[in-house]
Design an enzyme around this catalytic site. Structure first.
Site, PDB file in Angstrom:
ATOM      1  N   ASP A 190      -0.505  -2.930   1.940  1.00 16.52           N
ATOM      2  CA  ASP A 190      -0.723  -4.169   1.197  1.00 16.52           C
ATOM      3  C   ASP A 190       0.544  -4.540   0.411  1.00 16.52           C
ATOM      4  O   ASP A 190       1.608  -4.704   0.997  1.00 16.52           O
ATOM      5  CB  ASP A 190      -1.967  -3.987   0.309  1.00 16.52           C
ATOM      6  N   ARG A 191       0.466  -4.665  -0.910  1.00 17.11           N
ATOM      7  CA  ARG A 191       1.653  -5.022  -1.693  1.00 17.11           C
ATOM      8  C   ARG A 191       2.773  -3.999  -1.501  1.00 17.11           C
ATOM      9  O   ARG A 191       3.947  -4.346  -1.392  1.00 17.11           O
ATOM     10  CB  ARG A 191       1.317  -5.099  -3.188  1.00 17.11           C
ATOM     11  N   HIS A 230      -9.968  -2.735   4.880  1.00 13.06           N
ATOM     12  CA  HIS A 230      -8.578  -2.909   4.456  1.00 13.06           C
ATOM     13  C   HIS A 230      -7.991  -1.630   3.871  1.00 13.06           C
ATOM     14  O   HIS A 230      -6.822  -1.320   4.087  1.00 13.06           O
ATOM     15  CB  HIS A 230      -8.527  -4.038   3.422  1.00 13.06           C
TER      16      HIS A 230
END
Length: 295
Positions: free
Chosen positions: A110-111, A275
């Site tokens: 993700d980030r 996710h």
């Protein structure tokens, strides 16, 4: 007691002037740095890190602005550079160097994957291997977001707004906001037990301005940096492994093709989970990272 990664030691490491990062380190062998995503901390790697530490030195920091790392105020006059992925990538390289590693493999979710991608583009002599979990490069993320399908990324647009409104809105109901993503992005709720969820919510609640600044940078300066690399033909020349859900098909684009435009030496794998794959399917992630390191 705050949750920790079993068997790992914790320390604070200066990376940029007076900025220090909270980092967990374990194992021995060639170094692998693991960068967490939103709305999480280094604890998202707790299963993967322990497995990798049997063969490697594993370094798990909280990104600047997250967890127990420092959270410098966003400098509006610095064109978003305080939380630019370029700045956070430099943090990562400085962290590894402070721990005695001039070259290392890098995995991000993700980030953290956006930081890892930027580190690999900016420091190709340092990053030996790159793994990205469930994200597209910043430039491609904005390219594929359009129409009603972009509603799933409402938070990207909310936090892209000028300073003030998004911070106030999120802080007014922080647990509901951050908890929303922990809920809807997880297929198996057991993957994030109560103590870990509480740690994520507490850390996020205390980090609203810096989390928003991180996302705001991705709608501004990060796009500028990605576009400059695209225009210059800069590529990720190291071996790259990407793990993603099947959301590319659902949203109407070819995620693997998007990645191939950046990474000539690519292995792109679809994983059947939510996710938060390092928590829902840690063995898949460990296997992918170990396979990557043989290339």
């Amino acid at each position: 007691m705050h949750p920790t990664i079993p068997g790992f030691t914790y320390r604070r490491v200066p990376v940029d002037g007076d900025i220090t990062l909270n980092v967990a380190v374990g194992g021995s062998g060639s170094p692998v740095v693991l960068l967490h995503g939103f709305p999480q901390t280094h604890l998202m790697w707790r299963h993967v890190a322990v497995e990798l530490a049997a063969r490697h030195t594993v370094i798990c920091p909280d990104l600047r602005g997250y967890g127990a790392s420092d959270k410098p105020a966003e400098d509006a006059g610095a064109d978003g550079l305080t939380y630019a992925k370029r700045t956070m990538a430099a943090d990562t390289v400085a962290l590894a160097r402070a721990l005695g590693h001039d070259r290392f493999a890098l995995a991000g979710h993700d980030r953290g994957a956006l930081v890892a991608i930027r580190a690999a583009l900016d420091h190709p002599e340092v990053i030996t291997h790159l793994a990205s979990l469930d994200v597209l490069p910043t430039l491609d993320t904005w390219d594929v977001m359009h129409g009603t399908s972009a509603a799933v990324g409402f938070h990207l647009y909310l936090m892209a707004q000028p300073p003030g409104l998004p911070e106030r809105m999120i802080a007014a109901s922080a647990d509901a906001f951050f908890g929303h993503f922990l809920d809807i992005w997880t297929r198996d709720p057991r993957a994030i037990p109560a103590d870990i969820r509480a740690a994520y919510l507490a850390a996020s609640r205390a980090s609203v301005p810096s989390v928003v600044a991180d996302y705001r940078a991705s709608a501004g300066i990060d796009v500028v940096h990605d576009q400059a690399d695209r225009d210059a033909g800069n590529l990720l020349r190291m071996p790259v492994s990407v793990l993603q859900q099947d959301w590319g098909t659902a949203l109407g684009f070819d995620a693997a093709a998007r990645w191939r435009a950046w990474a000539p030496d690519l292995r792109h794998t679809t994983v059947s989970c939510g996710h938060f794959m390092a928590e829902e399917a840690p063995q898949d992630v460990v296997g992918a990272v170990l396979d990557l390191l043989t290339r």
